[in-house]
Motif scaffolding. Structure first.
Motif, short mmCIF file in Angstrom:
data_model
loop_
_atom_site.label_atom_id
_atom_site.label_comp_id
_atom_site.label_asym_id
_atom_site.label_seq_id
_atom_site.Cartn_x
_atom_site.Cartn_y
_atom_site.Cartn_z
N ALA A 172 19.60 -8.58 -36.10
CA ALA A 172 20.13 -7.86 -34.95
C ALA A 172 21.53 -7.35 -35.23
CB ALA A 172 20.13 -8.77 -33.72
N ASP A 173 21.90 -6.27 -34.55
CA ASP A 173 23.24 -5.70 -34.72
C ASP A 173 24.32 -6.53 -34.05
OD1 ASP A 173 22.20 -3.54 -36.14
OD2 ASP A 173 21.86 -2.37 -34.31
N SER A 174 23.95 -7.24 -32.99
CA SER A 174 24.95 -8.04 -32.28
C SER A 174 24.31 -9.31 -31.75
CB SER A 174 25.55 -7.23 -31.12
OG SER A 174 24.55 -6.90 -30.17
N HIS A 175 25.13 -10.29 -31.46
CA HIS A 175 24.66 -11.58 -30.97
C HIS A 175 25.57 -12.08 -29.87
CE1 HIS A 175 23.21 -11.27 -35.16
NE2 HIS A 175 22.12 -11.86 -34.68
N ILE A 176 25.07 -13.05 -29.12
CA ILE A 176 25.89 -13.66 -28.09
C ILE A 176 26.95 -14.55 -28.74
CG2 ILE A 176 23.97 -13.67 -26.47
CD1 ILE A 176 23.96 -16.80 -26.89
N SER A 177 27.95 -14.92 -27.96
CA SER A 177 28.90 -15.94 -28.36
C SER A 177 29.05 -16.92 -27.20
CB SER A 177 30.25 -15.33 -28.73
OG SER A 177 30.82 -14.66 -27.60
N LEU A 178 29.55 -18.10 -27.48
CA LEU A 178 29.71 -19.14 -26.47
C LEU A 178 31.18 -19.51 -26.33
CD1 LEU A 178 26.75 -21.54 -27.41
CD2 LEU A 178 26.77 -19.73 -25.68
N THR A 179 31.66 -19.53 -25.09
CA THR A 179 33.03 -19.95 -24.79
C THR A 179 32.97 -21.22 -23.95
OG1 THR A 179 33.80 -17.65 -24.76
CG2 THR A 179 35.20 -19.31 -23.71
N LYS A 180 33.56 -22.29 -24.47
CA LYS A 180 33.47 -23.58 -23.77
C LYS A 180 34.22 -23.53 -22.45
CE LYS A 180 35.57 -27.19 -25.50
NZ LYS A 180 35.87 -28.32 -26.41
N LEU A 181 33.53 -23.97 -21.39
CA LEU A 181 34.12 -24.03 -20.05
C LEU A 181 34.52 -25.45 -19.68
CD1 LEU A 181 31.60 -21.72 -18.13
CD2 LEU A 181 33.86 -21.10 -19.00
N THR A 182 33.60 -26.41 -19.87
CA THR A 182 33.88 -27.80 -19.50
C THR A 182 33.37 -28.74 -20.58
OG1 THR A 182 31.79 -28.10 -18.29
CG2 THR A 182 33.69 -27.27 -17.04
N GLU A 183 33.99 -29.92 -20.64
CA GLU A 183 33.59 -30.97 -21.58
C GLU A 183 33.85 -32.31 -20.89
OE1 GLU A 183 34.66 -32.62 -26.09
OE2 GLU A 183 35.56 -30.77 -25.31
N GLU A 184 32.77 -33.00 -20.54
CA GLU A 184 32.88 -34.26 -19.80
C GLU A 184 32.31 -35.39 -20.63
OE1 GLU A 184 31.13 -36.26 -15.68
OE2 GLU A 184 31.22 -34.06 -15.87
N LYS A 185 33.19 -36.27 -21.14
CA LYS A 185 32.77 -37.34 -22.04
C LYS A 185 32.46 -38.62 -21.27
CE LYS A 185 35.20 -35.73 -26.17
NZ LYS A 185 36.13 -36.08 -27.26
N SER A 186 31.57 -39.43 -21.84
CA SER A 186 31.22 -40.73 -21.28
C SER A 186 30.70 -41.61 -22.41
CB SER A 186 30.15 -40.58 -20.18
OG SER A 186 28.98 -39.98 -20.72
N ASP A 187 30.32 -42.85 -22.08
CA ASP A 187 29.75 -43.71 -23.12
C ASP A 187 28.42 -43.16 -23.61
OD1 ASP A 187 31.88 -45.44 -23.00
OD2 ASP A 187 30.93 -46.74 -21.51
N TRP A 188 27.61 -42.71 -22.67
CA TRP A 188 26.37 -42.01 -23.02
C TRP A 188 25.88 -41.24 -21.81
CZ3 TRP A 188 21.36 -43.22 -21.00
CH2 TRP A 188 21.32 -44.33 -20.16
N VAL A 189 25.15 -40.17 -22.08
CA VAL A 189 24.64 -39.31 -21.02
C VAL A 189 23.17 -39.65 -20.77
CG1 VAL A 189 24.12 -36.94 -20.32
CG2 VAL A 189 26.23 -37.44 -21.59
N ASN A 190 22.90 -40.12 -19.57
CA ASN A 190 21.51 -40.39 -19.18
C ASN A 190 20.85 -39.04 -18.91
OD1 ASN A 190 19.23 -40.76 -17.30
ND2 ASN A 190 19.82 -42.92 -17.39
N LEU A 191 19.90 -38.65 -19.75
CA LEU A 191 19.32 -37.32 -19.66
C LEU A 191 18.60 -37.09 -18.34
CD1 LEU A 191 19.01 -34.69 -21.24
CD2 LEU A 191 16.88 -35.58 -22.20
N TYR A 192 17.93 -38.11 -17.86
CA TYR A 192 17.23 -37.99 -16.57
C TYR A 192 18.24 -37.69 -15.46
CZ TYR A 192 14.66 -39.30 -12.36
OH TYR A 192 14.10 -39.30 -11.10
N ASP A 193 19.35 -38.46 -15.43
CA ASP A 193 20.36 -38.25 -14.39
C ASP A 193 21.00 -36.87 -14.52
OD1 ASP A 193 19.85 -40.75 -13.42
OD2 ASP A 193 21.56 -41.71 -14.41
N TRP A 194 21.24 -36.44 -15.76
CA TRP A 194 21.83 -35.11 -15.99
C TRP A 194 20.91 -34.02 -15.44
CZ3 TRP A 194 20.19 -31.09 -19.37
CH2 TRP A 194 21.13 -30.07 -19.60
#
Length: 546
Positions: A334-356
């Motif tokens: 492709a001639d162009s692609h998306i880019s990602l700009t970080k908005l938020t970062e929330e750290k914890s001991d572990w992320v429960n995927l179901y709760d997320w």
């Protein structure tokens, strides 16, 4: 068709620790399809409570289902109906409501299975004269003021080397009719794991070596599988006069060859394990409490389900190489692609995927899923029953099977370039159709040192049955991936390995951008121009710049 979709999910779930793996949901009191065409010898397949049912507090009636084609039985099954006496109902009125739903669910489940199995029997050239089977039976092991406990035994055979059979438990508070997990019934859990290990080794000498090697731990799991099962409340158990009895079905903690395993943790040897309210001092005379009947006079006859479905021929997809591969059929980058700009970062001991997922309104990603156009149903498990190497692709209503892709060689070889087999079993993690191509994520469950040629995205032309491209390895092993315009968003990481989000070109699979993250990505979701990412210990959001 709704019934077919439920069945596709149910087969995937059938032996995931008796919790039925992959993507199905527990059945509710809902009629799923209408396969019943006639009832022999009666207007109803249910036996109405008669004067005889008052002999005991509880009556269990076994009902039978038969699927026939041109007068020949091709599949059969049975299901239980639990009827409480008037006096028992008066004492525990909520239990009656519970079992009304329970009975209907089991009737729907087995009736649908038998109809579906009949269709499969007609389609399977390997078993022209065999009768496929789906049986469900129950044993009531306790019925007092503190617990109403049932063991349910399921047996299914629809071709293959051996049947699927497993045991499930229902432990119900008779007053509230709420189901209780093992964690609800224990007092001191500190010796549970040790006790299970001790009793397993005592009952099945040498079994623990296999049990420990059989456990595959996800990043969110406890290293001790018996602690992990308690956290998940996934034990099959009963609390009887013998103590705490625990039952393990084939494949739950050991191989099919190991068979069904069970242990009893006695009150004498483990005195503080079970809550005092649930301790059972003396055995009940269940023969007096429970009457069993076999209703062979009223057989529900069903027709094979899904005979109108067009079955796609199986396509065997070759593996061109274990390295990066780009076919002549691939389009230019492709001639162009998306880019990602970080908005938020929330750290914890572990992320429960179901709760997320619950918090953000998502569903947990699963290989068995549907989108706006297709329904994806995996098949052909290799080594373990979640390591699927094949994929059925249906139209959304599951009226027709569009593609039947056998990807064994793509996952595990040999490849065309070197004739090499892979060093660790690989399987399809996630897949979906996009602009006429199937994009699939393939990896193994383990460190890259076990097999560095894993964790890649492959694009397949399902019409031609050919690989269009394979990305380089070690770019994708998360629960899913996304495509936005001409960019694939995927992620790779593992314990003690680098963790990244990768952006790949949709036409060539080449890397466009590498984004470091705190831990391995578990799932990606998109809402508007926001990318949500759950990793092992961090929740991210990114703005998608197009």
């Amino acid at each position: 068709m709704k019934m077919k979709k439920v069945m596709a999910m149910a087969i995937i779930m059938a032996m995931s620790t008796a919790a039925l793996f992959g993507c199905g949901k527990e059945k509710t009191n809902e009629t799923l399809g209408e396969p019943i065409v006639q009832i022999e010898n009666n207007d109803s397949s249910d036996v109405a409570p008669s004067e005889e049912t008052t002999e005991s507090e509880i009556t269990v009636i076994t009902h039978h289902v038969s699927c026939q084609k041109d007068g020949k039985e091709i599949a059969n099954g049975s299901y239980p109906e639990i009827i409480l006496s008037d006096s028992f109902t008066e004492k525990y009125p909520k239990l009656k409501e519970y079992f009304e739903e329970f009975n209907q669910n089991k009737k729907n489940w087995i009736t649908e299975n038998v109809a579906q199995y009949g269709a499969w029997q007609l389609e399977d050239p390997n078993y022209p004269d065999e009768v496929f089977t789906s049986d469900c039976s129950v044993e009531i092991v306790r019925a007092d003021d503190n617990l109403f406990s049932i063991l349910m035994y399921s047996f299914d055979w629809a071709g293959g080397a051996h049947p699927s059979h497993y045991t499930t438990s229902y432990n119900i508070d008779p007053v509230t009719a709420n189901e209780l997990g093992l964690s609800d019934c224990l007092s001191d859990t500190s010796r549970l794991s040790e006790g299970i290990r001790t009793e397993l080794e005592k009952n099945y000498q040498g079994i623990m070596e296999e049990v420990d090697s059989f456990y595959f731990m996800d990043e969110d799991d406890d290293p001790d599988q018996f602690v992990n099962k308690l956290n998940e409340n996934s034990y099959t158990f009963a609390i009887t006069d013998k103590g705490l009895e625990i039952f393990f079905s084939p494949y739950e903690i050991a191989s099919y060859a190991a068979g069904e395993l069970d242990v009893a943790l006695s009150y004498d040897e483990y005195p503080d394990l079970v809550q005092k309210a649930f301790v059972m001092d003396n055995a009940q005379d269940m023969e007096k409490i429970v009457t069993t009947k076999d209703d062979t006079d009223n057989v529900t006859v069903v027709e094979p389900e899904g005979q109108e479905e067009d079955i796609a021929s199986e396509q065997y997809i070759d593996n061109p190489s274990w390295n990066y591969y780009l076919s002549d059929a691939a389009g230019p980058a492709a001639d162009s692609h998306i880019s990602l700009t970080k908005l938020t970062e929330e750290k914890s001991d572990w992320v429960n995927l179901y709760d997320w997922c619950q918090k953000n309104g998502f569903e947990e990603a699963n290989l068995c899923h549907e989108d706006d156009e297709y329904f994806y149903s995996p098949y052909y498990p290799v080594e373990y029953d979640y390591m699927y190497n094949g994929l059925y692709i249906y139209d959304k209503d599951m009226t027709n099977m569009l593609y039947n892709l056998n990807m064994l060689k793509v996952c595990n070889g040999p490849d065309d370039e070197a004739g090499q087999l892979i060093g660790a079993t690989e399987y399809i993690r996630y897949a979906f159709m996009y602009d006429g191509l199937l994009y699939a994520e393939i990896s193994h469950q383990g460190y890259m040192t076990e097999e560095p040629k894993n964790g890649y995205i492959v694009a397949i032309d399902p019409e031609a049955g050919k690989v269009v491209f394979k990305s380089e390895p070690l770019v994708a092993n998360s629960g899913n991936f996304k495509i936005v315009n001409d960019t694939i968003i995927c992620g790779y990481g593992f314990t003690a390995e680098p963790d990244y989000i990768y952006l790949l070109d949709r036409f060539t699979g080449e890397k466009v951008e590498t984004i470091p993250v705190a831990s391995a990505a578990d799932q990606f979701e998109i809402v508007g121009d926001t990318l949500y990412v759950a990793t092992y210990n961090t929740e991210y959001t990114f703005k998608i710049e197009k």
